[in-house]
Scaffold this active site. Sequence first.
Site, short mmCIF file in Angstrom:
data_model
loop_
_atom_site.label_atom_id
_atom_site.label_comp_id
_atom_site.label_asym_id
_atom_site.label_seq_id
_atom_site.Cartn_x
_atom_site.Cartn_y
_atom_site.Cartn_z
N GLU A 54 14.34 -12.42 -20.05
CA GLU A 54 13.62 -11.09 -19.88
C GLU A 54 12.22 -11.21 -19.86
OE1 GLU A 54 11.81 -8.95 -21.78
OE2 GLU A 54 12.49 -7.18 -20.79
N ASP A 55 11.79 -12.03 -20.48
CA ASP A 55 10.30 -12.26 -20.38
C ASP A 55 9.79 -13.68 -20.07
OD1 ASP A 55 7.39 -10.43 -21.92
OD2 ASP A 55 7.64 -11.39 -19.92
N HIS A 113 12.70 -10.05 -27.02
CA HIS A 113 12.43 -9.05 -25.99
C HIS A 113 11.09 -9.58 -25.39
CE1 HIS A 113 13.05 -4.58 -25.09
NE2 HIS A 113 12.84 -5.42 -23.81
N ILE A 115 7.36 -10.96 -24.95
CA ILE A 115 6.56 -12.11 -25.50
C ILE A 115 5.18 -12.26 -25.10
CG2 ILE A 115 8.71 -13.63 -25.88
CD1 ILE A 115 7.84 -15.44 -23.39
N HIS A 133 14.60 -7.85 -32.07
CA HIS A 133 15.43 -6.77 -32.64
C HIS A 133 16.46 -7.02 -33.29
CE1 HIS A 133 12.85 -4.27 -29.81
NE2 HIS A 133 13.41 -5.03 -28.92
N ASN A 167 8.98 -2.95 -27.07
CA ASN A 167 9.54 -3.59 -25.92
C ASN A 167 8.57 -4.50 -25.43
OD1 ASN A 167 9.57 -3.85 -22.88
ND2 ASN A 167 11.17 -2.19 -23.20
N ASP A 168 7.31 -4.46 -25.27
CA ASP A 168 6.62 -5.60 -25.09
C ASP A 168 5.26 -5.48 -25.80
OD1 ASP A 168 5.96 -7.92 -23.44
OD2 ASP A 168 5.23 -6.85 -21.80
N ASN A 224 6.73 0.10 -20.65
CA ASN A 224 7.44 -0.97 -20.92
C ASN A 224 6.59 -2.33 -21.10
OD1 ASN A 224 9.26 -3.15 -20.08
ND2 ASN A 224 10.93 -1.73 -19.76
N ASP A 269 9.48 -3.38 -14.89
CA ASP A 269 9.51 -3.67 -16.21
C ASP A 269 8.34 -4.55 -16.87
OD1 ASP A 269 12.59 -4.64 -17.84
OD2 ASP A 269 10.90 -4.80 -18.74
N ASN A 270 8.44 -5.69 -16.94
CA ASN A 270 7.19 -6.59 -17.40
C ASN A 270 6.15 -6.87 -16.30
OD1 ASN A 270 8.05 -7.12 -20.15
ND2 ASN A 270 9.70 -8.21 -19.32
#
Length: 715
Positions: A54-55, A113, A115, A133, A167-168, A224, A269-270
Site C-alpha cells: 500500500e505504501d 497503512h 508510512i 489499524h 490514512n497517511d 489520502n 492515493d499516496n
Amino acid sequence: MGKLVCTSIVVAALAALFGERVVNLRKRTLATRELVQNHLPNCVELKNLDYGSEDITILGNGLAFISTGLKYPGLPSQDVTAKLFVVDMKDSRKKPVELRMPRNFDLESFNPHGISLFTDPHDDAVYLFVVNHPQQKSQVELFKFAEEDFSLLHLKTITHELLHSMNDIVAVGADAFYATNDHYFSHSLLKFLVETFLVQPWSNVVYYSPEEVKVVSEGYYFPNGINLSPDKKHVYVVDLLDHNVHVLERKEDNGLVSVKSVPVGSLCDNVEVDPETGDLWLGCHPNAWKAFVRDPNDPPGSEVIRIQNIHSDEPAVTQVYADDGQVISGSSVATTYEGKLLIGTVFHKALCCDLKLRNMAAMKKVLVAAAVAALAAFIGHRFLKLKALSLASREVPVKHLNCQYLKNIDCGAEDITILRDGLAFISTGLKYPGLHSFCDAPGKIYILDLLHPRPNPVELQIKGDLDLSTFNPHGISVYTDEADDSVYLFVVNHPHYKSQVEIFHFVQDDTLVHLKTITHPLLHSVNDIVAIGAESFYATNDRAYPIEAINSLGIFLGFTWCEVVYYSPAEVRVAADGFMSSNGINISPDKRYIYVADILDHEIDVFERQEGERLAYVKSVAVGSLCDNIEVDQRTGDVWLGCHPNAMKLFKYNPEDPPGSEVILIKNIHSEQPVVSQEYTDNGHEIMGSSVAAPYEGKLLIGTVFHRALRCDLR
C-alpha cells in the site's frame, strides 16, 4: 389526504436525493472511465509481495520500505499477517526482505497503512512511522530502524482523539508528523455508509507533536496521501475524491496555509517526492468503482501520474503508466530511484519498471487528442452496443405452428402459468413505460381449462380490498400448498407505475380472494416472480433504481445493476445481482434451481438454491434473443421462453413493421451442452411482442405484452 401528499413528497424527495447522490458518487469514483494501456519497459514483479504494497518510501541510500497486508473496509484483502519489507534499490536482484519486528509488538492485529521515514540530522538515526489499524482503530507506531540486521525497535504507540481515521503520514521530526484523516467520523457505520453516500468535504489534516496536537487544514472530501517538499517548506495533500493535489505552505507554528490545488484527473492515493527534482509521483485509481464492485473479469486498473514544476503557474501533469488491471490492480503508490519506478498496490502485487524519457509537451498534445478521440469513440461504441443489445437489425423468418387465437384476450397476455391439472392463469392489460398498449381499461386475470375440449379464457372475479381501477398486472406465479392443496396466485402489480406484489387465494372455479399487498424498498421495479411458499418468493427487478433517468443512463452505459430479491415475512434481501435487466424467473421441477432471464444479455442464468435461500451462480445459457418470461415443463424440466427477436421494433412501435415474436426451447439445461431450439417465429403479422410460452400436454400457449394470445399444437 394532506398526510398522503406530504408523505409522497418526502418519498419523492428522498428518492431524488438518493439518485443524485448515487450519480455523484459514481462521478467522483470515475465509474465509467476505461484506460488505454500505457506500459513501461522491463517491468518485473517483486517477490513475496502478494498481499498488497500500500505504501512505499525510499531512503537516500536506496533502501525502499514497503507496508503490506492492509485490510481496509470494503476492499479485497487476505487473512494473512501484515508485514514490513525493505528492498535495496542498488541491488540488481531487487529482492524484498522482511523486516524483523520486535517480540513485544502485537503482530497478530498489525494492519499497516501509510508510512513515512525521518532521518535525524544529529546522529543519522532512522525512524519509521507507520499508520496502524488494529481492529480497525487508528494509531501511529514509531520504530527505530537498525540497518545492520534489518530490524525494527518499537519505541511507542501514538493515539489521540484527533487522529481518529488516519490514512497517511509524513514525519517532520523524531516524534512529530502531519497525518491525513480520510473520514470525519470514527464510527464504522457513519464512516463507510453515511460519509460515502453524502460525499462532503468534512475531513482534515492534523499536526502532532508531544507538545501539541491540532487540526491544521480541513475541507477535504477524502484526504489520502501526504508528503513534504525537499526544502521542507510545503506540504502536499492528495484529495482522492476531488481528483487533485493541494499545495500548502508550512508556518512557524506548523500550521498550514493553502497555496493552490492541481487537478490530476484520477483518484490518486499516496504521493512520493523526488528529493532531487521535487517532482511528485502519484499512485492512482483510474476507476475506483471497480475496486468496490470486485469483478474478477474486470479488475480495477492502475495509473501512475507525475507532476513537474508544481509551484509554477503551469505544472506539468502527465500519465507515466497505465494498466487495465490485468498486470497490476489497484495501484496506491509510485516512487522512483535512479531511473527505476516502484509501483505498489492496495491489495495486489508490486512492480519495478524502467522509466522512459518522454517529450512532455508532445505527450500532452497526444494525450489530449487521445482523450477526445476516446470520448467520441466511447459514445459511438455505446450507441452501437445498445443497438446490438436490442438486436435492432435482426429479421426472423416465419416458422408457424397450428395455432388459434384465444378469445377475450385482446389487451395482451404478458404472463401465463399452468397448474398440473391444466388450469392456466393469464395476466392481461399491462401498461409498461415506453411500450405500446391497445387498451385503456384496468388489467385482469383470466383462467383457461386446457382439459376442456373447447377451452376459452374466463375472467376471474377478484374479491377483497384491492383497488381494481388501478390494477396493472405483470408477472405471475402459482403456489400449491401441499398440506391442503390450497392454490395461491402471486401477481406483480404496478398501480400508478409503482411496484408491489398481490397474493390471492384461488377458490371455486372463477374467484380470487385478495389476501395481502406486499411492498418493500428492495422490491422497487419488480418484473416477474416465482413463489416458493404461501408468503415467500423470488422476484426480479428489471431496473436498478426507481428513478427512470438513472436507469436509462445505466442501460446506455451497459451497467449490470439489476438484481433478484428474496422475500419472506421474516427476511427480505438481494439474493443475486449483476444483471443488465433481469426479467423472467422460474424454478426447476425439483425446486433446486432458479432460472433468470437477463433480457438484454440474451441469456438464461442458472442459480442453485442454498441454505438460507441464497442463490449460487452455476452457469449461463446463451439464447440469441431478448427473452422475457420463463415457463418450465414440470415433466421434462424443459425451459420455454417467450422472446422478442428485435426489441427496437417493440419500443418504436410501427403497425407497418410490427415487433415480431419468438418461442425458444432449452432442453437439458443442466448438461454440458444444453440444446437451444427455435420452436415458433412470426414477423408480427400473426402475433406481436411475445412475452411467454407455456406448454401443457402437447399444447403451447403463447402470450404477448400488449397483443393477443395463441393456443398451438406442438409438433
